[in-house]
Design a protein around this motif. Structure first.
Motif, PDB file in Angstrom:
ATOM      1  N   ILE A 224       0.839  -1.207   0.000  1.00  0.00           N
ATOM      2  CA  ILE A 224       0.000   0.000   0.000  1.00  0.00           C
ATOM      3  C   ILE A 224       0.870   1.252   0.000  1.00  0.00           C
ATOM      4  CG2 ILE A 224      -1.697   1.314   1.327  1.00  0.00           C
ATOM      5  CD1 ILE A 224      -2.814  -1.450   2.256  1.00  0.00           C
ATOM      6  N   GLN A 225       1.936   1.216   0.773  1.00  0.00           N
ATOM      7  CA  GLN A 225       2.845   2.362   0.836  1.00  0.00           C
ATOM      8  C   GLN A 225       3.433   2.675  -0.535  1.00  0.00           C
ATOM      9  OE1 GLN A 225       2.940   4.413   3.240  1.00  0.00           O
ATOM     10  NE2 GLN A 225       4.249   5.627   1.881  1.00  0.00           N
ATOM     11  N   ARG A 228       0.844   4.180  -2.779  1.00  0.00           N
ATOM     12  CA  ARG A 228       0.630   5.575  -2.399  1.00  0.00           C
ATOM     13  C   ARG A 228       1.668   6.500  -3.032  1.00  0.00           C
ATOM     14  NH1 ARG A 228      -2.959   7.027   1.450  1.00  0.00           N
ATOM     15  NH2 ARG A 228      -3.541   5.238   2.729  1.00  0.00           N
ATOM     16  N   SER A 229       2.933   6.120  -2.906  1.00  0.00           N
ATOM     17  CA  SER A 229       3.950   7.049  -3.406  1.00  0.00           C
ATOM     18  C   SER A 229       3.915   7.098  -4.938  1.00  0.00           C
ATOM     19  CB  SER A 229       5.336   6.706  -2.865  1.00  0.00           C
ATOM     20  OG  SER A 229       5.696   5.409  -3.221  1.00  0.00           O
ATOM     21  N   THR A 231       1.234   6.758  -6.741  1.00  0.00           N
ATOM     22  CA  THR A 231       0.043   7.532  -7.069  1.00  0.00           C
ATOM     23  C   THR A 231       0.285   9.026  -6.923  1.00  0.00           C
ATOM     24  OG1 THR A 231      -1.498   5.799  -6.530  1.00  0.00           O
ATOM     25  CG2 THR A 231      -2.295   8.026  -6.269  1.00  0.00           C
ATOM     26  N   LEU A 232       0.965   9.383  -5.839  1.00  0.00           N
ATOM     27  CA  LEU A 232       1.217  10.805  -5.614  1.00  0.00           C
ATOM     28  C   LEU A 232       2.082  11.380  -6.731  1.00  0.00           C
ATOM     29  CD1 LEU A 232       1.654  10.832  -1.751  1.00  0.00           C
ATOM     30  CD2 LEU A 232      -0.249  11.759  -3.103  1.00  0.00           C
ATOM     31  N   VAL A 242      -5.954   8.253  -3.831  1.00  0.00           N
ATOM     32  CA  VAL A 242      -5.556   8.178  -2.423  1.00  0.00           C
ATOM     33  C   VAL A 242      -6.749   7.779  -1.551  1.00  0.00           C
ATOM     34  CG1 VAL A 242      -4.765   9.544  -0.456  1.00  0.00           C
ATOM     35  CG2 VAL A 242      -3.614   9.761  -2.679  1.00  0.00           C
ATOM     36  N   LEU A 245      -7.049   4.109  -1.811  1.00  0.00           N
ATOM     37  CA  LEU A 245      -6.040   3.407  -1.016  1.00  0.00           C
ATOM     38  C   LEU A 245      -6.346   3.494   0.486  1.00  0.00           C
ATOM     39  CD1 LEU A 245      -2.852   4.430  -3.041  1.00  0.00           C
ATOM     40  CD2 LEU A 245      -3.773   2.107  -2.789  1.00  0.00           C
ATOM     41  N   ASP A 246      -6.891   4.631   0.920  1.00  0.00           N
ATOM     42  CA  ASP A 246      -7.277   4.785   2.328  1.00  0.00           C
ATOM     43  C   ASP A 246      -8.278   3.703   2.725  1.00  0.00           C
ATOM     44  OD1 ASP A 246      -5.693   7.028   2.522  1.00  0.00           O
ATOM     45  OD2 ASP A 246      -7.362   8.462   2.396  1.00  0.00           O
ATOM     46  N   GLU A 249      -6.677   0.242   2.790  1.00  0.00           N
ATOM     47  CA  GLU A 249      -5.806   0.108   3.953  1.00  0.00           C
ATOM     48  C   GLU A 249      -6.601  -0.123   5.237  1.00  0.00           C
ATOM     49  OE1 GLU A 249      -3.337   3.571   4.951  1.00  0.00           O
ATOM     50  OE2 GLU A 249      -1.722   2.156   5.366  1.00  0.00           O
TER      51      GLU A 249
END
Ligand SMILES: [C]C(=O)[N][C]1[C]([O])[C]([O])[C]([C][O])O[C]1O1[C]([C]OP(=O)([O-])OP([O])(=O)O[C][C]2O[C](N3[C]=NC4=C3N=[C]N=C4[N])[C]([O])[C]2[O])[C]([O])[C]([O])[C]1[N+]1=[C][C]=[C]C(C([N])=O)=[C]1
Ligand SMILES: *[C@@H]1O[C@H](CO)[C@@H](O)[C@H](O)[C@H]1NC(C)=O
Ligand SMILES: *[C@@H]1O[C@H](CO)[C@@H](O)[C@H](O)[C@H]1NC(C)=O
Ligand SMILES: *[C@@H]1O[C@H](CO)[C@@H](O)[C@H](O)[C@H]1NC(C)=O
Ligand SMILES: *[C@@H]1O[C@H](CO)[C@@H](O)[C@H](O)[C@H]1NC(C)=O
Ligand SMILES: *[C@@H]1O[C@H](CO)[C@@H](O)[C@H](O)[C@H]1NC(C)=O
Length: 717
Positions: A224-225, A228-229, A231-232, A242, A245-246, A249
């Motif tokens: 997931i981490q 996230r990165s 995606t950002l 995001v 993903l929230d 998670e």
């Protein structure tokens, strides 16, 4: 439309739902589905349940019109509590097991419904996926929870974040469906499976409680981490990946129920976000471009197009031919001599081969496409074509002669289209009799790749021919927009102020690379100078002349391009332009460019007090796009464009304006017409008429009216 329940003698309740064309899950359908489930659970003659979508499709997903309604009214309750009330409390909590029988497609809410059932049986080659992110929202019926529990986190995240669907066959391997059986066996298999679960012969799986497919916690966190990165980095301007993903998670850390509550919250937030609104708008805007008041509301039926002729096998002509044969329409290509003809045919073949190489074509489709293309040097081969598209160089006498020949050799019903970007259609058609058959078909380069087709009608073009061309666009999978003749038509005319403004900023002292950076950060695929290198300068110089002539009050003539050419910089073509290019076509800023920029600034001499303009990145974006908004307003005012949303589509599909901002005018409304008008006025004080807001924009700004609402159903149509 509706939901039916039929109980068979085997004790299986078949719940089937219908909402053509894709069995969209509108709120009434969902509510009815809930009632039918309850009824099946109440009835003593029912042992198990099978859910199926009618007419060979499971479901295309949640009804998008409901999203729009919630956005327009600001009433989030319109979305209901489908995930908790129906998927969890009704379907998964049912005392009788359910099996989804999937055919055709199970996308978005459709797949989420199927995942809430205890098993899934699919017919071959159905398409399964959660493409919600394309709409600026996230899965909201439990998809963020159940997909990872069926296929594992890595795959689920990939499928959701990239909106990647899978076939039945892949889905079976992944564990998303339990079996793939023939269409004929689908219902019987699903019934048997459901009865097997009821009788304890097969496991009764509650997907939301499944844990075996989710990676161990440590790995899960890492996956997931990483997502996230990524995606950002990949999508810094939008919130919904995001949010997705929230929710995922939360489910991994706190369990499926907590995850579902988080998902509900995130889903509602995404629907109501500016991005959700923009992408839902874009979805409907795309579908409405083929609605033209006074043309498509006359009850005319499109005529069949069995064969197409193309005159001119250059870049455009061969791209256009490629688009047709890839969609099963035979093409005859005419050229001037054997040599040019062979080159044109080779280009088409190359396009088709490339498509196949990138995996876009099956073997059969590949050879089929190649077999549909024929070349000729003689108009006699045009005797049975239904449409001709002329794509020769921009020369008025040449085009006029070609149209005289076409009128002579083509059947009397044949549509005569020209791909001219700049020549008045009245001139093209001047020497022929049946002017009602003449229309502009403006493709974007490369024509077999770009999704936009600008259909240019002129005074004499018949409504039937416009209806025909709208249908042809659909066949070759283009989004059509209808415009009228004027220099640049709608698409290019909206684009020139952007380039001109970029050049003006450079002469005012703003760095070339900084402009490109600000524009890509805003969301364009590349900045104006990188784009100029890609397209090449000759084209833009010749087109620029046309605009200078047609719109002298709002063009800016910079010396920059000429100076580049004098320095033997031709753009990507010779690996030197605003940037330098390495073997991998990577653009590298060139410190030497300053010399040329300095010279351009010296010649222009427009810096106030000789000092470079101080400007923020935000204002760079505004300086480039507000003049586009201004020109778009003129297009609406002059009724060149049919409606505001058509211009949104044009700018997104033709030039890469970010769809997640809804299109140029949708975006303008989020900024505010009054703000835009004020800025343009401010800039025009120092830079003159180039930035002057048009009367239409001024009026809208003064009255506080949105630009997006404009539809020209009026006098000229
Ligand atoms: C609007 C449109 O689309 N337009 C187009 C143009 O641009 C081009 O240029 C053309 C051509 O293709 O198309 C159309 O377009 C046209 C053309 O272009 P291109 O392709 O690029 O060119 P080239 O390459 O040069 O080619 C041409 C050809 O043709 C031929 N021919 C001549 N004559 C004749 C012929 N054939 C047959 N017959 C006859 N008679 C030659 O040889 C060659 O090969 C023009 O018009 C232009 O303007 C157009 N455009 C547009 C838009 C865009 C574009 C791009 N390119 O981008 C273009
Ligand atoms: C099912 O039975 C329950 C409890 O008796 C009742 O409240 C409910 O209305 C019934 N639902 C349907 C759809 O028959
Ligand atoms: C919001 O929508 C819900 C569900 O459709 C409805 O019951 C409610 O009355 C609406 N609220 C307002 C303020 O319109
Ligand atoms: C191509 O031309 C040949 C020779 O004129 C003809 O036999 C064939 O049917 C044509 N193919 C198509 C797809 O039109
Ligand atoms: C467009 O068509 C109109 C009406 O036929 C004509 O008067 C006008 O000159 C044309 N304009 C341009 C810019 O081509
Ligand atoms: C361009 O002009 C700037 C500012 O006047 C100066 O600092 C710079 O050295 C010049 N660059 C070149 C390559 O001439």
């Amino acid at each position: 439309m509706g939901v039916k329940l039929v109980v068979g003698s085997d004790g299986v309740a078949l719940i089937s739902f219908s909402n053509p064309p894709v069995n969209a899950l509108a709120i009434p359908i969902l509510n009815d589905l809930k009632l039918k489930f309850e009824e099946a659970c109440n009835r003593t003659d029912v042992k198990a349940i099978v859910v199926i979508g009618e007419s060979g499709k499971f479901s295309g997903g949640f009804d998008i019109a409901t999203l729009l309604q919630a956005q327009k009214t600001g009433n989030v309750s319109i979305l209901g509590r489908v995930s908790i009330d129906i998927m969890i409390n009704t379907i998964e909590a049912a005392k009788k097991p359910s099996v989804a029988a999937i055919e055709g497609l199970a996308l978005g809410g459709g797949l989420e419904l199927a995942m809430a059932c205890n098993a899934r049986i699919a017919a071959p080659r159905a398409q399964l996926g959660l493409p919600e992110l394309q709409l600026g929202i996230i899965p909201g019926f439990g998809g963020t929870q159940r997909l990872p529990r069926l296929v594992g986190l890595s795959k689920a995240i990939e499928m959701m974040l990239l909106s990647k669907s899978v076939s039945s066959e892949e889905a079976e391997k992944l564990g998303l469906v339990d079996a793939v059986v023939s269409r004929e066996e689908l219902l019987a298999s699903a019934r048997k499976w459901a009865l097997d679960i009821a009788a304890g012969r097969k496991p009764w799986i509650i997907t939301l409680n499944k844990l075996d497919k989710i990676e161990p916690l440590g790995d899960a966190r890492k996956i997931i981490q990483k997502a996230r990165s990524q995606t950002l980095q990949r999508a810094p301007n939008v919130p919904h990946p995001v949010l997705c993903l929230d929710a995922i998670e939360e489910g991994v850390l706190a369990g499926g129920y907590a995850g579902s509550l988080k998902e509900e919250q995130s889903f509602n937030a995404a629907v109501m976000s500016p991005t959700g609104k923009a992408l839902v708008h874009f979805f409907f805007a795309q579908r409405s471009t083929s609605k033209v008041p006074g043309v498509t509301d006359l009850g005319l039926k499109p005529r069949q197009v069995k064969k197409v002729a193309i005159v001119g096998g250059g870049l455009m002509g061969s791209g256009i031919a490629t688009a047709f044969v890839l969609n099963n329409i035979p093409v005859v290509l005419k050229e001037l001599n054997e040599n040019f003809l062979q080159q044109g045919l080779n280009r088409i073949k190359g396009n088709i081969d490339n498509r196949a190489k990138r995996g876009g074509l099956s073997k059969e489709k590949h050879s089929k496409a190649l077999s549909l293309i024929n070349g000729t040097l003689d108009y006699k081969d045009f005797k049975d074509v239904d449409l001709v598209i002329e794509a020769v160089i921009e020369s008025i006498p040449l085009k006029q002669q070609i149209f005289v020949d076409l009128e002579k050799y083509c059947p009397s019903h044949c549509i005569l289209a020209t791909n001219t970007s700049t020549i008045d259609l009245n001139l093209v058609a001047e020497k022929i009799h049946s002017k009602d058959r003449v229309i502009g078909a403006h493709f974007f380069s490369p024509a077999h790749v770009m999704a936009l087709l600008e259909i240019v009608r002129f005074e004499k073009t018949s409504a039937q021919v416009i209806v025909d061309l709208l249908n042809i666009a659909k066949i070759i999978k283009k989004v059509p927009i209808v415009a009228r003749n004027c220099t640049g038509f709608a698409a290019n005319r909206m684009f020139f102020p952007y380039t001109h403004s970029a050049h003006m900023l450079v002469d005012l002292g703003v760095d070339v690379y900084r402009i490109d950076k600000a524009i890509t950060a805003f969301g364009m695929p590349m900045g104006p100078f990188r784009l100029a290198d890609l397209v090449g300068y000759e084209v833009s110089l010749s087109v620029a002349e046309q605009f200078v002539k047609a719109y002298p009050d709002r063009t800016y003539r910079s010396k920059l391009t000429q100076l580049l050419i004098q320095d033997n910089r031709l753009g990507e073509k010779n690996k030197r332009g605003f940037y330098l290019y390495d073997a991998k076509r990577r653009a590298i800023p060139d410190p030497e460019l300053n010399k040329i920029v300095n010279e351009s600034r010296r010649l222009a001499n427009i810096m106030p007090h000789g000092k470079p303009l101080e400007i923020s990145d935000k204002e760079i974006v505004e300086r480039l796009f507000f003049p586009v908004v201004n020109e778009a307003c003129r297009l609406l005012d002059e009724e060149i464009a049919v409606k505001a949303s058509d211009l949104d589509i044009t700018h997104v599909l033709g030039f890469g304006f970010p769809a997640y901002r809804g299109g140029i005018l949708f975006w303008a409304d989020t900024v505010g017409a009054a703000y835009i008008c004020g800025k343009l006025m401010e800039w025009s004080k120092t830079q003159g008429s180039f930035y002057k807001p048009c009367a239409f924009l001024e009026e809208r700004a003064r009255k506080g009216l949105p630009l997006e609402s404009v539809i020209n159903a009026g006098s000229r149509l």
